[in-house]
Design an enzyme around this catalytic site. Sequence first.
Site, PDB file in Angstrom:
ATOM      1  N   ASP A  16      -1.304  -4.276  -4.957  1.00  0.00           N
ATOM      2  CA  ASP A  16      -1.095  -5.059  -3.904  1.00  0.00           C
ATOM      3  C   ASP A  16       0.497  -5.475  -3.927  1.00  0.00           C
ATOM      4  O   ASP A  16       1.080  -5.664  -4.963  1.00  0.00           O
ATOM      5  CB  ASP A  16      -1.816  -6.256  -3.721  1.00  0.00           C
ATOM      6  CG  ASP A  16      -1.962  -6.635  -2.193  1.00  0.00           C
ATOM      7  OD1 ASP A  16      -1.483  -6.137  -1.329  1.00  0.00           O
ATOM      8  OD2 ASP A  16      -2.387  -8.005  -2.006  1.00  0.00           O
ATOM      9  N   HIS A  33       5.457   1.596   0.025  1.00  0.00           N
ATOM     10  CA  HIS A  33       4.550   2.479  -0.457  1.00  0.00           C
ATOM     11  C   HIS A  33       4.825   3.608  -1.526  1.00  0.00           C
ATOM     12  O   HIS A  33       4.137   4.019  -2.268  1.00  0.00           O
ATOM     13  CB  HIS A  33       3.506   2.996   0.609  1.00  0.00           C
ATOM     14  CG  HIS A  33       2.840   1.983   1.209  1.00  0.00           C
ATOM     15  ND1 HIS A  33       1.918   0.979   0.735  1.00  0.00           N
ATOM     16  CD2 HIS A  33       2.726   1.592   2.851  1.00  0.00           C
ATOM     17  CE1 HIS A  33       1.330   0.105   1.676  1.00  0.00           C
ATOM     18  NE2 HIS A  33       1.962   0.499   2.850  1.00  0.00           N
ATOM     19  N   LEU A 127      -8.140  10.568 -20.098  1.00  0.00           N
ATOM     20  CA  LEU A 127      -8.281   9.557 -19.025  1.00  0.00           C
ATOM     21  C   LEU A 127      -9.137  10.099 -17.759  1.00  0.00           C
ATOM     22  O   LEU A 127      -8.943  10.940 -17.143  1.00  0.00           O
ATOM     23  CB  LEU A 127      -6.920   9.456 -18.442  1.00  0.00           C
ATOM     24  CG  LEU A 127      -6.806   7.922 -17.363  1.00  0.00           C
ATOM     25  CD1 LEU A 127      -7.366   6.729 -17.929  1.00  0.00           C
ATOM     26  CD2 LEU A 127      -5.456   7.790 -16.941  1.00  0.00           C
TER      27      LEU A 127
HETATM   28  C1  IPE Z   1      -6.378  -4.489  -0.782  1.00  0.00           C
HETATM   29  O1  IPE Z   1      -4.955  -4.790  -0.577  1.00  0.00           O
HETATM   30  C2  IPE Z   1      -6.432  -2.964  -0.518  1.00  0.00           C
HETATM   31  C3  IPE Z   1      -5.646  -2.214  -1.347  1.00  0.00           C
HETATM   32  C4  IPE Z   1      -4.704  -2.756  -2.435  1.00  0.00           C
HETATM   33  C5  IPE Z   1      -5.418  -0.804  -1.249  1.00  0.00           C
HETATM   34  P1  IPE Z   1      -4.785  -5.606   1.171  1.00  0.00           P
HETATM   35  O2  IPE Z   1      -3.528  -5.905   1.020  1.00  0.00           O
HETATM   36  O3  IPE Z   1      -5.233  -4.661   2.282  1.00  0.00           O
HETATM   37  O4  IPE Z   1      -5.950  -6.902   1.153  1.00  0.00           O
HETATM   38  P2  IPE Z   1      -5.494  -8.167   1.964  1.00  0.00           P
HETATM   39  O5  IPE Z   1      -5.611  -7.858   3.460  1.00  0.00           O
HETATM   40  O6  IPE Z   1      -4.271  -8.712   1.529  1.00  0.00           O
HETATM   41  O7  IPE Z   1      -7.050  -8.846   1.637  1.00  0.00           O
HETATM   42  C1  IPE Z   2      -0.697  -2.601  -1.148  1.00  0.00           C
HETATM   43  O1  IPE Z   2       0.288  -2.944  -0.449  1.00  0.00           O
HETATM   44  C2  IPE Z   2      -1.194  -1.055  -0.647  1.00  0.00           C
HETATM   45  C3  IPE Z   2      -2.002  -0.747   0.356  1.00  0.00           C
HETATM   46  C4  IPE Z   2      -2.954  -1.870   0.630  1.00  0.00           C
HETATM   47  C5  IPE Z   2      -2.236   0.531   0.820  1.00  0.00           C
HETATM   48  P1  IPE Z   2       0.300  -3.846   1.015  1.00  0.00           P
HETATM   49  O2  IPE Z   2       0.790  -2.880   1.789  1.00  0.00           O
HETATM   50  O3  IPE Z   2      -0.863  -4.346   0.959  1.00  0.00           O
HETATM   51  O4  IPE Z   2       1.544  -4.834   0.663  1.00  0.00           O
HETATM   52  P2  IPE Z   2       1.454  -6.331   1.215  1.00  0.00           P
HETATM   53  O5  IPE Z   2       0.140  -7.078   0.691  1.00  0.00           O
HETATM   54  O6  IPE Z   2       1.662  -6.225   2.627  1.00  0.00           O
HETATM   55  O7  IPE Z   2       2.874  -6.781   0.560  1.00  0.00           O
HETATM   56 MG    MG Z   3      -1.559  -6.369   0.577  1.00  0.00          MG
END
Ligand code: IPE
Ligand code: IPE
Ligand code: MG
Length: 239
Positions: A16, A33, A127
Amino acid sequence: MAKEKKFPKHIAMIMDGNGRWATNRGKSRVFGHNAGMKAMKNIVKHCGDIGLEYLTVYAFSTENWKRSQEEVSGIFGLLIKYIDSELASLHKNNVRVNILGDFSIMEDAVKNRLEKTIELTKNNSGLIFNIALNYGSRAEILMAAKSLAFDYKNNLLKGDDINEEEFSKRLFTGILDIPDPDLVIRTSGEIRLSNFLMWQLAYSEMAFTDTLWPDFKPEELDEIIQDYMYRERRFGGRL
Ligand code: IPE
Ligand code: IPE
Ligand code: MG
């Protein structure tokens, strides 16, 4: 149970913070990303090097479809790029790739590549790298419940046969014979599961770090593993 200093067998990661990492730099979320994908590449390589048996990463949740069309297609574009550039080396490094989640609904360009990846690497013995994609724990639990109900209705299973083991076998992880994670790590300072492996993480150790995913390095993973190895896992029991 005595204090164990055991290397984890299975690590799960909630990757995240890509969006915030990009925003901090005045860039688009998809740029974040892309950086996240590079971080993941390094982590997968490192997990293979340290002899980890199972790595599971949360790459796209069932709720992430709520994001803008631009971001969603950007993420899947990066996934295509990742497979095209990495598949040969994953295979060479003896990595087996699994997908947790329903990817049958995805566009052919993605679906075909995922099928090819799974097929090519299915006999690899290094792995085991599980990518949770269009994954949601509630959907997965519902799928298992429906499968039990179906078997019960068709007399393939008696009421007394419904137990934790039968249930687990019907989850994506169970179908693939993946053990529960020993450790789950979430980056970016958020302290929640966001619908990730809620059944499987019942007794997992948890580690949260403020590091945003694109900045997460193998060195930090090693520190978290060291810390894990000194934790006392009791599973409800006592000496
Ligand atoms: C969880 O992160 C999903 C992934 C890392 C793929 P999100 O960014 O979607 O989760 P919330 O919205 O902060 O709970
Ligand atoms: C996690 O990073 C990746 C996915 C959920 C695909 P985020 O896109 O949720 O990044 P933040 O949380 O908005 O910083
Ligand atoms: Mg996120």
